[in-house]
Write an enzyme that holds these catalytic residues in place. Structure first.
Site, PDB file in Angstrom:
ATOM      1  N   SER A 154       0.813  -1.218   0.000  1.00  8.72           N
ATOM      2  CA  SER A 154       0.000   0.000   0.000  1.00  8.72           C
ATOM      3  C   SER A 154       0.842   1.262   0.000  1.00  8.72           C
ATOM      4  O   SER A 154       1.939   1.297   0.574  1.00  8.72           O
ATOM      5  CB  SER A 154      -0.893   0.043   1.259  1.00  8.72           C
ATOM      6  OG  SER A 154      -1.753  -1.054   1.293  1.00  8.72           O
TER       7      SER A 154
ATOM      8  N   HIS B 183      -7.424   0.166   6.277  1.00 12.06           N
ATOM      9  CA  HIS B 183      -7.025  -1.229   6.523  1.00 12.06           C
ATOM     10  C   HIS B 183      -7.046  -1.584   8.013  1.00 12.06           C
ATOM     11  O   HIS B 183      -7.454  -2.683   8.388  1.00 12.06           O
ATOM     12  CB  HIS B 183      -5.647  -1.510   5.921  1.00 12.06           C
ATOM     13  CG  HIS B 183      -5.652  -1.517   4.419  1.00 12.06           C
ATOM     14  ND1 HIS B 183      -6.379  -2.417   3.686  1.00 12.06           N
ATOM     15  CD2 HIS B 183      -5.023  -0.727   3.504  1.00 12.06           C
ATOM     16  CE1 HIS B 183      -6.217  -2.185   2.387  1.00 12.06           C
ATOM     17  NE2 HIS B 183      -5.394  -1.156   2.247  1.00 12.06           N
TER      18      HIS B 183
END
Lengths: 433, 433, 433, 433
Positions: B299, B372
């Site tokens: 990410s 997340h």
């Protein structure tokens, strides 16, 4: 429209329900489900994805009737809106009708069970399970009117979920999966389908069958309609059902007869699809078969004999002669062929009278008439000996009626009926009066 | 997550909007639409089936921007709830909190536009058109905050319509219709897809791509995620994107790397699917490929450099030494390879610091981390030179991070994060602090 | 019609072939394959189901070119019919032409490789592999004419397997899987498709594309045709390819122009589908769009300039004047716009002459003309500057031709052409002569 | 394996056939068809696409039986190879066995009807019509053995067209279209399916059904096999058919019992698929349900009692004692429970003897045994009272047998059986001898 074979079940469930409410509490499955429901509504529900929802749905599916009753009571009571909070928010808004106070009021008004049901719906098969919940609830309501608030929420939710925009319009034919076809046999509510051979005939080339499906309910029709392609208006149901197959390419076929329409999901009671389905079928057949330009039903008149009996009790009904009344007062006149033939002219007139009258509130008296007239159809023709089955004789002295759907008159008919209680009918029908 | 290519359009629309509000009224298309909307809400709407809805939707689709603005204002103002009525119902309920009064209040609270939108939705393509309405509205909101009530209703409606239970989870592959694949190229928001060859590589045997679809939006993904099957945790995005194809049957593959997740429908902003999609993908890959047992992201850290700059303005940040501060104050240190290498150890430490800190309200500072961690992931590893594209250097000094999704820790991580602002991280990451 | 990009490969393969035949034998893969082929033909092949076939196919797929050459030689030589046996059976039949002796002769005549290929075909992907075998063989034939018997068997087998009754006729559109669409880009042989945007335009609403598929060759078109819906006969290819999209519902569209037809499988050379495809497309478009009633091609004239040059070498061609000959003898007249314009009238006349002449054997001179006239089309119009690409100028001085498919004249045209070498043409074309 | 319900029809057709051949000629339909067939074979057939083929097929489909007989005679006689030509080509080849002469011989050997059938096959529904032709032909052959050459060509053609590589292997389940499911009821040849409820039970979770389809025969299975998932080897057919449904997820299920396999297309007699189907089903079940690791049949022994009777006529069979013979000579011993029980031990022994013996030509005596042993199965167990239906008692004294398919022994068993007439059996079976 409805599922007759369920009626037997209903009383059993209601009995169980009654039993249950007398029992003392302490059911483990229910306690488990309660805890899971609270978890599902909390943040934990967000984190675990659909796992919690799946568990709730599975537990509900496995519940015996008493637990299901308790579960519904729980949804109704524990997961209700909080009157205290609604009252506080209402007072605040009444004092200061700001947008912020409106939003608070709005949030207070929505019962937590609505969000709970939305989250249960995330489970595989969730939508189907929630339909079963309401189906079960509807059986209980007469016994337990206190559960009505829960039903209001179900209904509100379903009218959003089962919006026409989300329904799939599909033709049903003999190539359709058997898993769907068997539902037609089970759900047919007007003229029972006598097994697979009868079904195959109803799906032959000179017949059409269409249904609405919802994507979340695989292999489960919501409503279906059966149509016969004929030469001119069909006037009797038995010959129609038994007719030998004609090719759909027969150029003489010019009429589509809607002879049966059945709702399939008891849980969706009150959410209406029939109106939309009929119009979509008119469009679909027009596009496929340009030679078909008449669209009409061949419909039962379920309330006619009942209405007639009520007339006999009133003395004297202004549209019945003394002799007529005497004849009609004979026991079993309906099933006595001689008497009935003698009364034929009068019965036709009385039926026209029945069908074209409206109640004080502007509604047609007959429930099937109410449906079709409300959709914008007109009364085209009354048919003698249209349905000579036991049920047909008993309900309507064997009479049937054709309602016509003329595309260019639908809106006009509908508005005249809805706003002024005016019922559209053909000159033939009016001549009977 | 988001569609960058839309931003340019936004200002233009806002400009048009401003222009419009200065114009005097009198627009025919709008007047037509207004009349149709009123008809649609009335009984006429019921009778004419979906015809009226189709007309409204067609008119809206053809409207120029100024008319669209006016149309949205109309929905917001003319089809709003009536404060007078709400107030009356609120007062009545406050006085007598009966069920009947609750139902009246409830009805008063729902703005007529909600039912109007439900009826528009009956049109073919209605759902898509309504999404476009909100997409358009969202561009206007900063200019026209008075339209917020309309947006609240859109959002409420969509959270019901786009319930997970109605979404279809599908794998996207090279056999998928081109009409869908071209949407991926258009909507990819994290690492742009450079044409069809790049797309084909991302759909090869050692990659997976999954999306949620809604049945009423054919060929339109709502959200999609791209996954690479790798040996061990991937640490750099460029080699991952450019890697030669490995067979999915390669037995050494043991890790699924989620390297891109893109929302596709601007009109669904605020309706979250990412959480559910990731978990479903974990399930799907586990079932298909049992040898894959690690699930993690690769990410970006979009807020890191911005945060770092803010630290430099504060004097003196307690976790930066004087020398470090001086170095970081050099212009272009990010793009100066020597400086950056010199700072490597400190940058890794600072990044760990950034990622594991929470705001006063208990949120992670970085937006991607927030997503997340909120889903129950943990911070597994920070990667030096993970993304050396211009954007990567500018946003995060080239750093990337792996968030790990360990199925048995998701609920625990989520709860610790949500209730106590605790961020789960590996010992490796904690060692950096 | 043909795949140009293969030509380069061919010479390499032929080279490899030559090399190979000089090498001494002893290849292990080949020996393995030989043994498996014998097993497959024996009872062992029956017992092991498709396992042996799968192995043979896998081995072939992995073979390098030299092994493939050797494999084909093996099929040709080792698995040939046995001349001794055929001779014996022939003699026996000549002596006693009984049915039993006929059956023996028939069996002796069929080479064992035919049954071997049928058994290979049982493997998953077998049909595709066998097509590749023949594709490879065709590259070798000019070098190795002794392999012709094998090719005759392939061809015979394929004309049975790829019978029209087994082909699937499908429309190709933008919703078609990308895995099929990319084949169109690869196989287009007439007017190259310049990437995915060009492809999308060729599949827009005012275009049609149809293909034949074989069920055993998933995602592999056999042949496809591209059609433009236009107002009147299209006369130039470049504007056609670049035209902005019109809706298919445009009521002025009355003509379907077949502007490209491409065979996809080199291995099927000599098995003709084009004739059948065109007629099926005429039927499909007529059914879908009744307003389209003209069907014609916009075709290249690949042999025109070559023919013209040959005329110049003959002195004096009876249909060329002295002046014309002088002009045409100018170097580069084709690409010299002034010269070409000067010759316009004559070129049109010459082209009409070229297209309407037949060879001594009754064939049209131009290969594309041969195809369409043999299918029953007529020459409708010759178009100046129809194709001004380099290739178009070089091959046909930029001229293109419309062949018309008039459903009611196809059989008549075909028979007049086939039996008497008569070429159907319009009065416009005849006026040019 | 076979369709019993056809047998009745056969005699009628044969009768009609006989009648017909006595009639004088002059049938218009037939003359029309003859002309069309000649056209179809000529160039006219090429030009008119599939139109001519469609006409021929339509005419054939509408023909009454006598015309069909005449049509088949025409194919056999008029469209035969020409003996004169074959003889000439044979002589030429015998004199000079060149490749060119081989090709001439080959062409002469192929009857024109083969190409004619290939062209008929281009019609929609052509393949199905050609199957019907052969089905009809097969009924006639015993009466009209002169039509055998035509049958040889049909068979040759079908073995090419119905190659395994072109068949589609599909699971049949309750979701399969009813139009296919009704074929199962019609074609089941071993244990009749008693209507749709019985069918549904055979398609439940603990059952499997698979079929081969050909792409040109929509909705028409070629062959199907029914499988029960059980705990251990099933020994009796009636309890298997009537068993309550178990979930397929039941972990105790370890065996797949093939209890019925039916060919569906009479026209494909002699083209064998059963062997391939069984092996593919073994693969499919192994992949889906790893816990299933035994694969066996529960099969009838149709020839046992007939064989036994023949033994009694021989005096004295060496494996029958005097007493046994006396018992077996009792009338109706099979259906006399006491006698049969008395003979149980001996019957089991005799049956083992019957099943494990081979004829002089190395074939198993029982036709079902011949099929399974030829496929590589072994005789696993003989079951007393396995099938106590009338048919079961009459054919095999109620005995049934399990043939086992052990994947690793199939090739070995097959080869030992085919080359040496060796029959594989379990120690249990051998112990009975």
């Amino acid at each position: 429209m409805g599922r007759i074979w369920m009626s037997q079940m209903v009383s059993t469930i209601a009995d169980l329900g009654r039993q249950y409410f007398d029992r003392s509490a302490g059911n483990t499955v229910l306690e488990d489900t309660r805890r899971l429901c609270h978890d599902l509504l909390s943040g934990r529900g967000e984190a675990s994805g659909t796992a919690l929802a799946r568990e709730v749905v599975t537990l509900f599916r496995e519940m015996e009737a008493p637990d299901r009753v308790a579960f519904l009571r729980m949804l109704n009571d524990e997961f209700s809106y909080k009157p205290v909070d609604v009252r506080a928010a209402a007072t605040t808004y009444a004092d200061d009708p700001s947008e912020a106070n409106y939003q608070s009021l709005r949030r207070a008004v929505e019962a937590p069970r609505v969000e709970l049901l939305r989250r249960m719906n995330m489970a595989p098969g969730g939508t189907g399970a929630i339909l079963v919940m309401r189906e079960f609830l509807l059986q209980l309501l007469s016994e337990r009117p206190d559960l009505k608030p829960l039903d209001t929420d179900f209904r509100h939710l379903f009218s959003s979920w089962f919006n026409r925009g989300f329904l799939q319009f599909e033709r049903i034919e003999w190539r359709t999966p058997a898993a769907i076809l068997e539902k037609l046999i089970a759900y047919e509510a007007v003229h029972a389908i006598e097994g697979w051979d009868d079904l195959r005939r109803r799906l032959a080339n000179d017949r059409r069958c269409f249904a609405f499906f919802h994507p979340a309910l695989a292999d489960e029709p919501l409503i279906f309609v059966e149509v016969a392609l004929t030469k001119g208006l069909a006037d009797r149901i038995q010959p129609l059902l038994d007719a030998p197959i004609t090719g759909a390419d027969d150029e003489d076929l010019n009429t589509a007869i809607f002879y049966s329409i059945s709702n399939c999901q008891l849980g969706l009671a009150g959410i209406s699809f029939g109106n939309l389905l009929i119009k979509q079928v008119v469009d679909a057949i027009s596009a496929e078969l340009p030679s078909i330009h008449n669209f009409a039903t061949l419909s039962p008149i379920p309330g006619f004999c009942r209405w007639l009996e009520r007339q006999l009790m009133n003395t004297p009904p202004d549209f019945l002669s003394k002799d007529e009344i005497d004849l009609l007062k004979q026991p079993d006149w309906v099933e006595n062929e001689v008497l009935r033939q003698g009364l034929k002219k009068n019965l036709m007139r009385l039926c026209a009278n029945y069908l074209t009258q409206v109640s004080k509130r502007g509604h047609a008296l007959d429930p099937v008439a109410r449906f079709h007239l409300g959709n914008g159809a007109s009364i085209e023709r009354i048919n003698w000996a249209g349905d000579i089955s036991d049920k047909g004789l008993r309900q309507s002295a064997g009479l049937m009626v054709n309602y016509r759907y003329a595309p260019d008159q639908i809106v006009g008919n509908h508005e005249a009926y809805v706003s002024g209680g005016k019922i559209a009918s053909s000159s033939k029908v009016r001549a009977l009066l």
